[in-house]
Scaffold this active site. Structure first.
Site, short mmCIF file in Angstrom:
data_model
loop_
_atom_site.label_atom_id
_atom_site.label_comp_id
_atom_site.label_asym_id
_atom_site.label_seq_id
_atom_site.Cartn_x
_atom_site.Cartn_y
_atom_site.Cartn_z
N HIS A 145 146.08 4.63 5.76
CA HIS A 145 145.19 3.72 5.93
C HIS A 145 144.50 2.96 4.86
O HIS A 145 144.66 3.23 3.63
CB HIS A 145 143.65 4.50 6.65
CG HIS A 145 144.01 5.21 7.81
ND1 HIS A 145 143.75 6.66 8.17
CD2 HIS A 145 144.30 4.77 8.93
CE1 HIS A 145 144.03 6.79 9.26
NE2 HIS A 145 144.22 5.75 9.97
N CYS A 196 137.35 10.78 6.21
CA CYS A 196 137.99 10.95 7.52
C CYS A 196 137.42 11.97 8.44
O CYS A 196 137.36 12.26 9.72
CB CYS A 196 139.69 11.49 7.44
SG CYS A 196 140.52 10.87 6.18
#
Ligand code: CIR
Length: 264
Positions: A168, A255
């Site tokens: 990401h 996250c």
């Protein structure tokens, strides 16, 4: 108080036994659930220590990666956007998160296009803009749909590049204060942080880039002393949290939570 660094709430989800089946780019061994639970509890306690309310959702065994709640939504002051994760095994996690955000937020909208995919890990919100990196999980249609949804709330999107082979965009960077970004050199070399002060992650400590600024603390993964000392020297209050088990699944500090201040 900045909406991109100061928050009244966070949502987390406890790790499930199915975590051993979680997605990973490279298999470095199965995560140890008990150790992950201990790290997760320390993470939640640290968020709470700053005075925030943490909504702890129960483990969801049907979704091995569901502990990584950040990928299911984007939380802005005006409202929340439910994502459409690009990993097929994670798509259903977004619907599991929606009711919890609806309970706290006045406005909750959704990415709905069947060809639109976008995960929260690819989105860095700063005071002035919303940076979105395309990746294996986030495509052009997803970015375009997000831009249409948050435009009316006054947010401008800027598309940036996630380095090749990196899961990401935020795997490689985090916001430390309104003007300051912590970034790997491989990411900042793309020029995407022009106009920001960039604190570089030490060479060889790339996994330290994913931190979170949460109220008065910077939470960072334990085990990266050079980068920790650089962040401390820049004047931030640092807390190191064990991340060895989430790291086996390419997960880090950001996250594990959604962070926001809901406006009813
Ligand atoms: C995945 O591959 O989707 C998970 N194993 C890790 C997700 C990490 N999430 C994040 O960086 N926002």
């Amino acid at each position: 108080m900045s909406f991109s660094t100061h928050f009244s709430h966070a949502i987390t989800r406890r790790p499930a036994p199915s975590i051993i089946a979680g997605l990973r780019a490279v298999d470095t061994g199965s995560p140890d659930l008990a150790l992950m639970q201990a790290h997760h509890a320390a993470y939640v306690a640290t968020l709470q220590e700053t005075g925030a309310t943490v909504v702890e959702l129960p483990a969801l065994d049907a979704y091995p990666d569901s502990v990584f709640v950040e990928d299911t939504a984007l939380c802005l002051p005006e409202g929340a956007v439910i994502m459409r994760p690009g990993a097929p095994s994670r798509l259903g996690e977004a619907a599991e998160m929606a009711p919890h955000l609806r309970a706290l937020y006045g406005q909750v909208v959704e990415i709905t296009g069947k060809d639109s995919f976008i995960e929260g890990g690819d989105i860095l919100v700063t005071e002035r803009e919303v940076l979105v990196g395309r990746s294996a999980r986030t495509n052009a249609a997803g970015v375009a749909e997000l831009a249409r949804l948050v435009g009316p709330w006054g947010h401008k999107l800027r598309e940036v590049h996630t380095p090749p082979g990196v899961l990401h965009f935020k795997t490689d960077c985090s916001l430390l204060d309104v003007d300051t970004v912590l970034s790997t050199t491989r990411l900042s070399a793309s020029g995407c942080f022009e106009g920001y002060r960039v604190i570089p992650v030490a060479d060889g400590e790339e996994a330290a880039a994913n931190t979170i600024r949460f109220n008065d603390l910077v939470l960072m993964p334990a085990g990266f002393p050079k980068t920790r000392d650089t962040i401390l020297a820049a004047g931030f209050n640092v807390r190191e949290i064990g991340n060895s088990e989430c790291a086996k699944l390419d997960g880090g500090m950001s996250c594990l939570s959604l962070r926001f201040t809901p406006k009813p």
